[in-house]
Design a protein around this motif. Structure first.
Motif, PDB file in Angstrom:
ATOM      1  N   TYR A 126       0.831  -1.206   0.000  1.00 24.31           N
ATOM      2  CA  TYR A 126       0.000   0.000   0.000  1.00 24.31           C
ATOM      3  C   TYR A 126       0.864   1.254   0.000  1.00 24.31           C
ATOM      4  O   TYR A 126       0.626   2.187  -0.784  1.00 24.31           O
ATOM      5  CB  TYR A 126      -0.925  -0.003   1.224  1.00 24.31           C
ATOM      6  CG  TYR A 126      -1.626   1.314   1.439  1.00 24.31           C
ATOM      7  CD1 TYR A 126      -2.635   1.739   0.564  1.00 24.31           C
ATOM      8  CD2 TYR A 126      -1.249   2.157   2.483  1.00 24.31           C
ATOM      9  CE1 TYR A 126      -3.264   2.968   0.753  1.00 24.31           C
ATOM     10  CE2 TYR A 126      -1.878   3.376   2.672  1.00 24.31           C
ATOM     11  CZ  TYR A 126      -2.881   3.776   1.809  1.00 24.31           C
ATOM     12  OH  TYR A 126      -3.493   4.995   1.984  1.00 24.31           O
ATOM     13  N   LEU A 127       1.873   1.293   0.876  1.00 27.86           N
ATOM     14  CA  LEU A 127       2.755   2.460   0.931  1.00 27.86           C
ATOM     15  C   LEU A 127       3.562   2.594  -0.361  1.00 27.86           C
ATOM     16  O   LEU A 127       3.841   3.706  -0.810  1.00 27.86           O
ATOM     17  CB  LEU A 127       3.695   2.365   2.131  1.00 27.86           C
ATOM     18  CG  LEU A 127       3.052   2.502   3.511  1.00 27.86           C
ATOM     19  CD1 LEU A 127       4.103   2.414   4.598  1.00 27.86           C
ATOM     20  CD2 LEU A 127       2.270   3.810   3.627  1.00 27.86           C
ATOM     21  N   GLU A 128       3.927   1.458  -0.955  1.00 26.32           N
ATOM     22  CA  GLU A 128       4.658   1.504  -2.225  1.00 26.32           C
ATOM     23  C   GLU A 128       3.776   2.101  -3.317  1.00 26.32           C
ATOM     24  O   GLU A 128       4.236   2.915  -4.131  1.00 26.32           O
ATOM     25  CB  GLU A 128       5.110   0.097  -2.614  1.00 26.32           C
ATOM     26  CG  GLU A 128       6.027   0.082  -3.826  1.00 26.32           C
ATOM     27  CD  GLU A 128       6.521  -1.310  -4.165  1.00 26.32           C
ATOM     28  OE1 GLU A 128       7.153  -1.463  -5.231  1.00 26.32           O
ATOM     29  OE2 GLU A 128       6.268  -2.251  -3.374  1.00 26.32           O
ATOM     30  N   ALA A 129       2.496   1.714  -3.324  1.00 25.12           N
ATOM     31  CA  ALA A 129       1.560   2.285  -4.299  1.00 25.12           C
ATOM     32  C   ALA A 129       1.387   3.781  -4.065  1.00 25.12           C
ATOM     33  O   ALA A 129       1.375   4.582  -5.012  1.00 25.12           O
ATOM     34  CB  ALA A 129       0.215   1.569  -4.205  1.00 25.12           C
ATOM     35  N   LEU A 130       1.265   4.165  -2.797  1.00 24.70           N
ATOM     36  CA  LEU A 130       1.111   5.582  -2.451  1.00 24.70           C
ATOM     37  C   LEU A 130       2.341   6.377  -2.884  1.00 24.70           C
ATOM     38  O   LEU A 130       2.222   7.504  -3.393  1.00 24.70           O
ATOM     39  CB  LEU A 130       0.896   5.718  -0.944  1.00 24.70           C
ATOM     40  CG  LEU A 130       0.552   7.113  -0.424  1.00 24.70           C
ATOM     41  CD1 LEU A 130      -0.739   7.625  -1.048  1.00 24.70           C
ATOM     42  CD2 LEU A 130       0.423   7.098   1.097  1.00 24.70           C
ATOM     43  N   LEU A 131       3.521   5.788  -2.727  1.00 24.70           N
ATOM     44  CA  LEU A 131       4.750   6.464  -3.139  1.00 24.70           C
ATOM     45  C   LEU A 131       4.766   6.667  -4.655  1.00 24.70           C
ATOM     46  O   LEU A 131       5.168   7.724  -5.152  1.00 24.70           O
ATOM     47  CB  LEU A 131       5.974   5.658  -2.703  1.00 24.70           C
ATOM     48  CG  LEU A 131       7.331   6.246  -3.086  1.00 24.70           C
ATOM     49  CD1 LEU A 131       7.523   7.622  -2.458  1.00 24.70           C
ATOM     50  CD2 LEU A 131       8.459   5.321  -2.668  1.00 24.70           C
ATOM     51  N   ASN A 132       4.322   5.664  -5.401  1.00 21.65           N
ATOM     52  CA  ASN A 132       4.258   5.799  -6.860  1.00 21.65           C
ATOM     53  C   ASN A 132       3.317   6.935  -7.272  1.00 21.65           C
ATOM     54  O   ASN A 132       3.594   7.660  -8.232  1.00 21.65           O
ATOM     55  CB  ASN A 132       3.813   4.486  -7.507  1.00 21.65           C
ATOM     56  CG  ASN A 132       4.926   3.463  -7.558  1.00 21.65           C
ATOM     57  OD1 ASN A 132       6.101   3.813  -7.638  1.00 21.65           O
ATOM     58  ND2 ASN A 132       4.577   2.197  -7.518  1.00 21.65           N
ATOM     59  N   VAL A 133       2.224   7.091  -6.535  1.00 27.76           N
ATOM     60  CA  VAL A 133       1.305   8.201  -6.805  1.00 27.76           C
ATOM     61  C   VAL A 133       2.014   9.529  -6.556  1.00 27.76           C
ATOM     62  O   VAL A 133       1.901  10.470  -7.353  1.00 27.76           O
ATOM     63  CB  VAL A 133       0.038   8.095  -5.925  1.00 27.76           C
ATOM     64  CG1 VAL A 133      -0.831   9.335  -6.089  1.00 27.76           C
ATOM     65  CG2 VAL A 133      -0.765   6.853  -6.284  1.00 27.76           C
ATOM     66  N   ASN A 134       2.753   9.602  -5.458  1.00 29.31           N
ATOM     67  CA  ASN A 134       3.463  10.841  -5.129  1.00 29.31           C
ATOM     68  C   ASN A 134       4.551  11.163  -6.156  1.00 29.31           C
ATOM     69  O   ASN A 134       4.742  12.319  -6.534  1.00 29.31           O
ATOM     70  CB  ASN A 134       4.079  10.735  -3.732  1.00 29.31           C
ATOM     71  CG  ASN A 134       3.023  10.681  -2.646  1.00 29.31           C
ATOM     72  OD1 ASN A 134       1.917  11.192  -2.818  1.00 29.31           O
ATOM     73  ND2 ASN A 134       3.341  10.046  -1.534  1.00 29.31           N
TER      74      ASN A 134
END
Length: 454
Positions: A126-134
């Protein structure tokens, strides 16, 4: 225990970001003091770094970006002492936000690189996906829209593959895609994203903002400038709406496109007065270009030329920044490839060990089966030899012992027919008695040997 700590930290960080990004400015100072007092009272873990983080959020809300960065650096130093990867991930990500706000794309990409290293240690999809969004956001703000959409697609794949049900990140991905479609003037894709954001499967404290903003984006792409002007001005008075740094620029552009030159110049001048926007070449390029276009419409060619020159200088600076962003992002890509190589190498080594273990197990199994098989054959062979020996022994007993005594008995009985004296009869009886006893003895011996198991 570690998971409980991470959950508490996640809730605290989320609360701080949500409140300080959306609450009225008049409430921020008192709330900041109250939260700091609460942390001290209950002795919260990592309270020093979280208080510094809260200060950074507060200063960013006041558009004091340098103060915000200074507080973040202190927060990062404190988190490093405890080697808290979750807090470091949040802090480096927020540092990238601040650097993006001030137009420091190079620093932002570098900070995202540090955040990526922390999220790899957390092993949290989840955090990896959020980082990709950022990360997609820095490419979007640098005008690299295809790269931005690529990172958003990566984030979506992580969400789908890991079956993560978090409506907030799904809304964020949809909104960020809408931003890219607006910049590339892709009306149909933007409309689909807008309609998706209006659907029931959405959740975010900025959802109202996403819906309203993509709504006036559609008006701008349809060249409905009067409608867009009304929508944007209405949003300035909407307490639930969270403005961004490009809102006033788009309003100025709408006024200019609608022919309202004086209103356009008012909003451009207002933005140039704001210190947070001054150091951002991409924004300054757009603003000075609009000033040049306004001067042209007023037939002031000298002023127009001067503004175009400034716009050109800012454009050159922006291009130089973009090239460095490209270098930094290339390094991130190289790191990703290297990490993937090491992951695959470790996977190969594990699979190789399992294969060697399986081969060794198979060889041992074959050896054990072969030993048992050979042992079984030898046992049968020895049993056959033993049986043959017993058979031969019984044959010998039968021919030499049993038959010999039986012949003696038969011969003595035959002699007894011609006995004339009592003495001879007694003598024959003694011989018969002896032969019968020996015969019985040998028959018992045969019986015992037949009853033997081995």
């Amino acid at each position: 225990m570690l998971q409980d700590q991470e959950k508490r930290e996640t809730k605290v960080i989320k609360y701080i970001k949500t409140f300080f990004q959306s609450a009225p400015l008049t409430q921020l100072e008192s709330k900041k003091t109250a939260i700091a007092d609460t942390f001290s009272k209950y002795n919260l873990e990592h309270k020093e770094s979280i208080i510094y983080f809260m200060e950074s959020i507060y200063q960013r809300r006041l558009s004091k970006l340098q103060e915000s960065q200074n507080a973040l650096v202190k927060a990062i130093d404190e988190a490093h002492k405890d080697n808290d990867h979750l807090l470091l991930f949040d802090y480096f990500t927020h540092l990238a936000f601040v650097q993006t706000d001030e137009g420091n794309s190079i620093g932002a990409v570098s900070s995202y690189g540090w955040a990526k290293k922390e999220v790899e240690k957390l092993n949290n999809p989840y955090l990896e996906a959020l980082l990709n969004v950022n990360i997609s956001d820095i490419y979007y703000k640098s005008g690299l829209y295809s790269q931005s959409l690529s990172y958003l697609d990566q984030a979506q794949r992580l969400i789908d593959e890991n079956k993560i049900v978090k409506l907030n990140i799904l809304s964020l991905i949809t909104y960020n895609k809408a931003e890219n479609y607006f910049r590339t003037k892709n009306y149909d894709s933007l409309k689909l994203c807008h309609e998706k954001l209006l659907g029931p499967k959405n959740q975010s404290y900025k959802l109202h903002t996403y819906q309203k903003r993509t709504g006036y984006y559609l008006s701008l792409l349809k060249h409905n400038y009067k409608g867009a002007i009304l929508e944007i001005n209405a949003l300035f008075n909407d307490k639930l709406y969270v403005k961004n740094e490009l809102e006033e620029q788009l309003l100025a552009r709408a006024y200019l496109s609608d022919g309202q030159i004086d209103s356009a110049k008012f909003w451009v001048d207002k933005q140039l007065e704001q210190q947070s926007k001054v150091n951002h070449p991409e924004i300054k390029y757009q603003l000075y270009e609009m000033l040049a276009q306004i001067a042209e419409r007023k037939n002031d060619d000298k002023l127009a030329a001067g503004n175009y020159k400034i716009a050109l200088d800012e454009l050159k600076q922006n291009i130089a920044n973009l090239s460095q962003v490209g270098d930094k992002s290339s390094q991130i890509k190289i790191n990703e490839v290297q990490n993937l190589y090491y992951v695959n190498l470790l996977k190969y080594q594990r699979e190789r060990l399992w294969m060697l273990f399986a081969i060794a197990l198979a060889v041992i199994t074959v050896i054990i089966v072969a030993i048992f098989y050979r042992s079984s054959r030898q046992k049968r062979h020895y049993e056959q030899l033993l049986f043959a020996a017993k058979k031969q022994e019984l044959a010998t007993i039968n021919s030499h012992e049993v038959r010999n005594h039986l012949s003696n008995i038969l011969g003595l009985l035959d002699l007894s027919k011609d006995i004339e004296t009592k003495e001879e009869l007694l003598k024959i009886q003694r011989f018969l008695q002896h032969s019968a006893e020996e015969l019985d003895k040998n028959l018992k011996n045969v019986s015992e040997k037949l009853s033997e198991k081995d």
